[in-house]
Design an enzyme around this catalytic site. Structure first.
Site, PDB file in Angstrom:
ATOM      1  CE  LYS A 200      -6.450   5.012   2.723  1.00 42.40           C
ATOM      2  NZ  LYS A 200      -5.273   4.195   3.054  1.00 42.40           N
TER       3      LYS A 200
ATOM      4  NE  ARG B  75      -3.501   0.523  10.116  1.00 45.86           N
ATOM      5  CZ  ARG B  75      -2.564   1.469  10.079  1.00 45.86           C
ATOM      6  NH1 ARG B  75      -1.488   1.345  10.838  1.00 45.86           N
ATOM      7  NH2 ARG B  75      -2.703   2.508   9.309  1.00 45.86           N
TER       8      ARG B  75
ATOM      9  NE  ARG C 188       0.608   6.897   8.812  1.00 47.14           N
ATOM     10  CZ  ARG C 188      -0.422   6.359   8.151  1.00 47.14           C
ATOM     11  NH1 ARG C 188      -0.971   6.999   7.129  1.00 47.14           N
ATOM     12  NH2 ARG C 188      -0.894   5.180   8.496  1.00 47.14           N
TER      13      ARG C 188
END
Ligand code: ADP
Ligand code: ADP
Ligand code: ZN
Length: 216
Positions: free
Chosen positions: A13, A171, A127
């Site tokens: 995103k 999450r 990441r």
């Protein structure tokens, strides 16, 4: 143009949002970035929010809705924006709808980036984020030119606390329970568009751009 970027954590995103806002001149509103920014400034909001973020829990609807309300309406009414990571619950979506109603407007499109769990885990664990400008990298798929250093600002890259293993699983569970119902919510309003997020960075970007150009 009022857009929303949705998808599980690690779907891409933020990466796509940064390119779309440049292309279409939109304000980039990421609640995750707002919380991290506030935390870096040691503000009470950020310190409180990080208690939830660290373990992969959501920050309360009350706090989250309030910071978005201020961002969209406090100084001037934001007309062209892309929301990244908000709403994440039905209560947040309803609050957003009410806020926009007041100004007689509504969302134009919701882009859902679709990615399988296996890909998500890979992306989140690899990441790396810039401690200064928030740019994101991936150790395998988008390495910086120089190890541990941000290409755009020279800042030090770090692994977000919530990208480490236990929170990642939290999450994903929370996404499925609280955020996934938003797919039906926006589908029923006829503004949901899905893109395959497992393609290359550029292929995903082109797919989003094609659907926006066709629709808007
Ligand atoms: P990701 O890009 O991995 O989806 P974000 O940067 O959007 O993560 O968000 C990081 C964390 O900030 C979330 O896991 C959550 O704890 C908190 N957060 C961000 N947006 C919201 C929201 N709309 N509601 C509640 N918590 C949020
Ligand atoms: P989100 O904001 O949805 O949590 P990010 O945009 O931060 O996701 O992307 C998560 C990680 O996956 C980052 O390390 C990013 O570089 C990487 N990534 C994003 N899109 C792709 C893609 N299409 N192919 C490979 N890796 C990607
Ligand atoms: Zn940077």
């Amino acid at each position: 143009m009022k857009l929303l970027m949705m998808g599980p954590p690690g779907a891409g995103k933020g990466t796509q949002a940064k390119k779309i806002v440049d292309e279409y001149q939109l304000a980039n509103i990421s609640t995750g970035e707002m919380f991290r920014d506030s935390y870096r400034k040691k503000e009470s909001l950020g310190l409180l929010a990080m208690e939830f973020i660290r373990d992969g829990h959501l920050v309360s609807d009350e706090i989250t809705i309030e910071i978005v309300r201020r961002r969209l309406f406090a100084n001037h009414v934001e007309k062209n924006f892309l929301l990244d990571g908000f709403p994440r619950t039905i209560a947040q979506a309803e609050a957003l709808e009410e806020m926009l109603d007041v100004t007689g407007s509504k969302l134009d499109a919701v882009i859902q980036i679709v990615v399988s769990d296996a890909v998500i885990l890979n992306r989140m664990v690899g990441r790396r984020s810039c401690s200064i400008c928030g740019a994101t990298y991936h150790i395998d798929y988008k390495p910086p030119h120089q190890d541990g250093v941000c290409d755009s600002c020279g800042g030090v890259l770090y692994q977000r606390e919530d990208d480490k293993h236990e929170s990642v699983k939290n999450r994903l569970d929370i996404y499925k329970e609280k955020t996934k119902p938003l797919i039906d919510y926006y589908e029923s309003r006829g503004i949901l568009f899905e893109v395959n997020g497992e393609k290359s960075f550029d292929a995903v970007y082109q797919a989003i751009k094609a659907l926006l150009d066709e629709r808007l």
